[in-house]
Design an enzyme around this catalytic site. Structure first.
Site, PDB file in Angstrom:
ATOM      1  N   GLY A 142       0.770  -1.102   0.039  1.00 41.55           N
ATOM      2  CA  GLY A 142      -0.010   0.183   0.006  1.00 41.55           C
ATOM      3  C   GLY A 142       0.872   1.419  -0.045  1.00 41.55           C
ATOM      4  CB  ILE A 153      -4.125  -9.739   0.909  1.00 43.46           C
ATOM      5  CG1 ILE A 153      -5.035 -11.115   0.913  1.00 43.46           C
ATOM      6  CG2 ILE A 153      -4.561  -8.776   0.033  1.00 43.46           C
ATOM      7  CD1 ILE A 153      -6.167 -10.893   1.550  1.00 43.46           C
ATOM      8  CG  ASP A 165      -6.146 -13.363   5.104  1.00 43.38           C
ATOM      9  OD1 ASP A 165      -6.361 -12.034   5.178  1.00 43.38           O
ATOM     10  OD2 ASP A 165      -7.230 -14.074   4.796  1.00 43.38           O
ATOM     11  CE1 TYR A 191      -9.087   4.079   8.307  1.00 42.43           C
ATOM     12  CE2 TYR A 191      -9.516   6.417   8.330  1.00 42.43           C
ATOM     13  CZ  TYR A 191      -8.384   5.474   8.133  1.00 42.43           C
ATOM     14  OH  TYR A 191      -7.185   5.615   8.107  1.00 42.43           O
ATOM     15  CE  LYS A 229      -7.105   2.952  11.048  1.00 40.09           C
ATOM     16  NZ  LYS A 229      -6.038   2.035  11.129  1.00 40.09           N
TER      17      LYS A 229
HETATM   18  C1  AKB Z   1      -8.598   8.652   4.757  1.00 40.81           C
HETATM   19  O1  AKB Z   1      -8.550   9.650   3.998  1.00 40.81           O
HETATM   20  O2  AKB Z   1      -9.179   7.821   4.664  1.00 40.81           O
HETATM   21  C2  AKB Z   1      -7.093   8.521   5.124  1.00 40.81           C
HETATM   22  C3  AKB Z   1      -6.800   9.127   6.496  1.00 40.81           C
HETATM   23  C4  AKB Z   1      -6.876  10.402   6.682  1.00 40.81           C
HETATM   24  O3  AKB Z   1      -6.906   8.215   7.555  1.00 40.81           O
HETATM   25  N1  AKB Z   1      -6.267   9.179   4.257  1.00 40.81           N
END
Ligand code: AKB
Length: 315
Positions: free
Chosen positions: A12, A36, A53, A143, A147
């Protein structure tokens, strides 16, 4: 004996550059890149590479035992924009992979873990300017939720099981070697490619959307610095705020125009606008400065110069 390092998600955007940097620092034989699939041939062919994985505990453990790994950088994740399309997949990947690595550290198969968090831990109720280390955190993306929850678990594993886990809340990362994928801040990379290729860019955020950003070299330096600091210096075991610069699409376009005067930008905000609106505009990283001497180097003009110089031969 040298530390043996495993990077999960090495193909990545950040994982690839981290692989090159860690190999330069620790030697090619001491850094195992894994992902992966073989989706970045530069990385696959650059040294030891394993298919791992991150969702499969056994797959991670086998690789760790095979190479006597003591330090893991877990860079595999689904980012904010893709996460909104596949909420459960984002939850599964981001949480399962973290638990596997934390559990391997708890069981003493490894000694040290790096896990990236993000400015996405913050949400619409967070103060937008100079967002403090400790503040209201009500993330509104899947996301961001993964986090934030991940940060809680990192701190928990450190306190209860003495796991040496270290983390940074990355802002948007700008780089030229490997394209980002699935993020809201990706526009700040795409814009350079399009400026060189087509002399125009249709931005998916509005012109005045300010977001915190960092050049890749600074992001890698921060990652290496936090991992090489004495354990006692790392007083925050959830994740550290990290600031570089902040700019809007209009400002990055203006900096590109200084080099490519005919460059034109237009704005067609899509679903990512709402994500960006929920994030801070600038970050207070006093704690990272104090605890492990963090300081960024690249400002917007330096980033633009470097990005255009590095990408030009490609187009
Ligand atoms: C995103 O835009 O999802 C990432 C981040 C800010 O964690 N680049």
């Amino acid at each position: 004996m040298s530390s043996k390092i495993l990077i999960i998600g090495a193909c990545g955007q950040i994982g690839s550059e981290l692989t090159y940097k860690l190999r330069a620092l620790h030697g090619d034989d001491n850094v195992i890149a894994s992902d992966i699939s073989y989706n970045n041939l530069d990385i696959v062919n650059s040294g030891i590479f394993e298919i791992v994985d991150a969702m499969d505990y056994k797959s991670v453990k086998v690789c760790i035992e095979k190479h006597n790994v003591d330090t893991v950088y877990l860079m595999a994740a689904m980012l904010s924009a893709t996460g909104e399309k596949y909420p459960m997949k984002a939850w599964d990947l981001n949480m399962t992979s973290l638990f596997h690595v934390l559990d391997l550290a708890k069981a003493k198969f490894i000694k040290k873990v790096f896990w990236p968090s993000s400015i996405a831990v913050f949400g619409p109720t967070t103060p937008k300017e100079d967002t403090p280390q400790y503040t209201t955190m009500e993330p509104s993306t899947v996301y961001g939720i993964t986090k934030q929850v991940g940060e809680r678990w990192c701190e928990y594993y450190n306190e209860k099981y003495d796991v040496d886990v270290r983390s940074i809340r990355y802002p948007g990362i700008i780089s030229w070697k490997t394209l980002p994928g699935g993020g809201t801040t990706d526009y700040a990379v795409e814009i350079y490619h399009e400026a060189l290729k087509n002399k125009e860019y249709d931005c998916f955020l509005s012109k005045d959307t300010a977001l915190p950003m960092l050049y890749m070299d600074d992001a890698i330096k921060a990652t290496v610095d936090i991992m090489s600091a004495d354990a006692d210096a790392i007083k925050i075991r959830s994740s550290y705020n990290l600031a570089g610069i902040s700019f809007t699409p209009e400002e990055i376009a203006a900096s590109i125009k200084k080099h490519i005067p005919e460059f034109k930008i237009s704005y067609t905000p899509d679903f990512r606008q709402q994500i960006a609106n929920s994030w801070p505009q600038s970050i207070d990283d006093t704690m990272a400065q104090k605890h492990w001497n963090w300081k960024h180097s690249f400002d917007l003009e330096a980033i633009t110069e470097e990005m255009l110089k590095q990408l030009k031969p490609k187009y």
